[in-house]
Design a protein around this motif. Structure first.
Motif, short mmCIF file in Angstrom:
data_model
loop_
_atom_site.label_atom_id
_atom_site.label_comp_id
_atom_site.label_asym_id
_atom_site.label_seq_id
_atom_site.Cartn_x
_atom_site.Cartn_y
_atom_site.Cartn_z
N LYS A 1 -6.22 -6.11 -12.57
CA LYS A 1 -6.77 -6.81 -11.42
C LYS A 1 -6.73 -5.91 -10.18
CE LYS A 1 -5.16 -11.35 -13.03
NZ LYS A 1 -4.32 -12.51 -12.70
N THR A 2 -7.61 -6.20 -9.26
CA THR A 2 -7.62 -5.52 -7.97
C THR A 2 -7.31 -6.55 -6.89
OG1 THR A 2 -9.24 -3.89 -8.70
CG2 THR A 2 -8.98 -4.20 -6.34
N LEU A 3 -6.30 -6.24 -6.08
CA LEU A 3 -5.89 -7.14 -5.01
C LEU A 3 -6.29 -6.54 -3.67
CD1 LEU A 3 -2.23 -7.90 -6.20
CD2 LEU A 3 -4.33 -9.12 -6.84
N THR A 4 -6.73 -7.39 -2.78
CA THR A 4 -7.04 -6.98 -1.41
C THR A 4 -5.91 -7.43 -0.50
OG1 THR A 4 -9.42 -7.17 -1.83
CG2 THR A 4 -8.70 -7.12 0.47
N THR A 5 -5.37 -6.52 0.27
CA THR A 5 -4.17 -6.82 1.04
C THR A 5 -4.42 -7.85 2.14
OG1 THR A 5 -4.58 -4.93 2.49
CG2 THR A 5 -3.11 -4.58 0.63
N LYS A 6 -3.40 -8.69 2.34
CA LYS A 6 -3.37 -9.67 3.41
C LYS A 6 -2.53 -9.14 4.57
CE LYS A 6 -5.48 -12.59 0.63
NZ LYS A 6 -6.91 -12.91 0.79
N ARG A 49 -2.80 -2.35 9.94
CA ARG A 49 -3.58 -1.11 9.81
C ARG A 49 -4.05 -0.88 8.37
NH1 ARG A 49 1.71 0.81 10.39
NH2 ARG A 49 2.47 2.08 8.65
N SER A 50 -3.39 -1.56 7.40
CA SER A 50 -3.80 -1.43 5.99
C SER A 50 -4.57 -2.65 5.51
CB SER A 50 -2.57 -1.23 5.10
OG SER A 50 -1.90 -0.05 5.44
N LEU A 51 -4.90 -3.56 6.43
CA LEU A 51 -5.58 -4.79 6.07
C LEU A 51 -6.89 -4.49 5.34
CD1 LEU A 51 -5.56 -7.89 6.33
CD2 LEU A 51 -6.81 -7.64 8.48
N THR A 82 0.81 -1.23 0.00
CA THR A 82 0.00 0.00 0.00
C THR A 82 0.84 1.27 0.00
OG1 THR A 82 -0.15 -0.01 2.42
CG2 THR A 82 -1.89 -1.16 1.20
N GLY A 83 2.16 1.15 0.16
CA GLY A 83 3.03 2.33 0.15
C GLY A 83 3.40 2.75 -1.27
N ASN A 84 4.10 3.87 -1.39
CA ASN A 84 4.48 4.38 -2.71
C ASN A 84 5.29 3.37 -3.49
OD1 ASN A 84 3.27 6.87 -2.26
ND2 ASN A 84 5.15 7.84 -1.52
N VAL A 85 6.30 2.78 -2.85
CA VAL A 85 7.18 1.84 -3.54
C VAL A 85 6.46 0.53 -3.80
CG1 VAL A 85 9.34 0.53 -3.39
CG2 VAL A 85 9.28 2.92 -2.65
N GLY A 86 5.68 0.05 -2.84
CA GLY A 86 4.95 -1.20 -3.04
C GLY A 86 3.98 -1.12 -4.20
N ARG A 87 3.26 -0.02 -4.29
CA ARG A 87 2.33 0.15 -5.43
C ARG A 87 3.10 0.21 -6.74
NH1 ARG A 87 -2.95 1.95 -3.86
NH2 ARG A 87 -3.09 2.34 -1.62
#
Length: 340
Positions: free
Chosen positions: A50-55, A39-41, A11-16
């Motif tokens: 695709k859209t991914l939902t964070t684990k 906190r970003s779950l 969910t961070g800048n680099v991760g995205r």
């Protein structure tokens, strides 16, 4: 054959950006998962169409996953990277935690791809500092030709290198300059960043240098050649994305500026735009979203026997972080997994 890939810190800048680049480069993925702190779950992120939902990172099981791209801070990496590695998942880490560990390869694929062979010692590969990554891409082909003795570099680093809060601070301070009563005090940085430059990145060390400057010295030696002397001054500037560097290089033997230009034109990952006219160079705004490290202003330094000056610009969220990590994953897949 595809791989099972986890992006940690999605969910961070680099991760995205990692997710974007994996999709753009059509990395062979059989399965991909976005992992983030509790906190970003449940936050949704994009991977291609695709859209991914964070684990939840705290409960995520890395068993059976091939590669984990880590884009979290050193504290979280210290806790979770060894768990992933012990589960047999290669960790490609964007934090500074493992960069100076002699048992962990520090890799820029255009520069030292052979270092990939050292991955097995800890199942961890380190991604270099953003300012180092773009510089060594430019240095290595010149070093191969004329052997570099010394590098003097001054950086002009964008606020995105400090994360989303820093981007917001620059934006809000800039707006506040034009609206009386809405001025924004420094929070991320020790001084105002809007319409200002700050010669201070990371903490100060005993010798008066900052840790960011020390990183450039130590990482250049580990990636390119331990005999190269490096001195750096790292400066934060009011730019959202894109790091720039003025680099002065002293060689052991003479290297003509025209030959240097030709060498860099052929170098992997480098784009030379060097016209001696108004606008004949690259600025940070123009490099955003691009994979290349751009080189301009190549010229002889007449104050020393064997000197060259150049201007180096790159998207720090890409080559300085996410792109380099994905390139390491590509290298690992090509050189290790396929051959294994």
């Amino acid at each position: 054959m595809g791989y099972k890939v986890a992006v940690v810190g999605a969910t961070g800048n680099v991760g995205r950006e990692m997710l974007n680049i994996l999709a753009e480069r059509q990395f062979p993925v059989d399965q991909i998962v976005a992992v983030a702190s509790r906190r970003s779950l449940g936050t949704q992120v994009s991977f291609g169409d695709k859209t991914l939902t964070t684990k939840d990172l705290d409960t995520f099981d890395f068993s059976g996953w091939d590669i984990a791209l880590f884009a979290v801070g050193s504290e979280a990496t210290k806790k979770y990277a060894p768990l992933a590695a012990r589960a047999g998942c290669l960790v490609i880490d964007n934090s500074s935690l493992y960069r100076y560990d002699p048992a962990v390869p520090l890799i820029v694929p255009e520069v030292n791809p052979e270092a990939i062979k050292g991955y097995a010692k800890k199942m961890i590969i380190a991604n270099p500092n953003c300012s180092t990554a773009q510089m060594v891409v430019a240095l290595k082909p010149l070093h191969d030709r004329a052997r570099i003795k010394r590098v003097v570099v001054s950086t002009y680093q964008s606020v995105s290198g400090s994360g989303k809060d820093a981007i917001d601070e620059l934006w809000n301070q800039t707006k506040g300059m034009y609206v009386p009563g809405q001025e924004v005090a420094p929070s991320v940085y020790p001084k105002q960043i809007a319409f200002n430059v700050i010669p201070h990145i990371d903490v100060f060390l005993e010798d008066g240098s900052t840790k960011e400057e020390w990183k450039m010295v130590a990482e250049t030696k580990k990636i390119v050649d331990k005999s190269i002397k490096v001195t750096a001054t790292c400066v934060r500037v009011p730019v959202f994305v894109g790091h720039s560097e003025a680099i002065n290089i002293e060689f052991e033997e003479h290297l003509d500026e025209d030959e240097a230009r030709d060498i860099l034109r052929e170098a992997p990952g480098v784009m030379v735009i060097d016209k001696r006219e108004s606008g004949g160079y690259v600025t940070p705004v123009e490099c955003v979203g691009d994979y290349a490290t751009f080189i301009s202003r190549i010229r002889q330094d007449s104050t020393i026997d064997n000197g060259i000056n150049l201007w180096c610009v790159s998207d720090n969220l890409r080559k300085g972080a996410a792109l380099n990590a994905v390139q390491i994953a590509e290298l690992y897949g090509r050189e290790i997994l396929k051959k294994g």
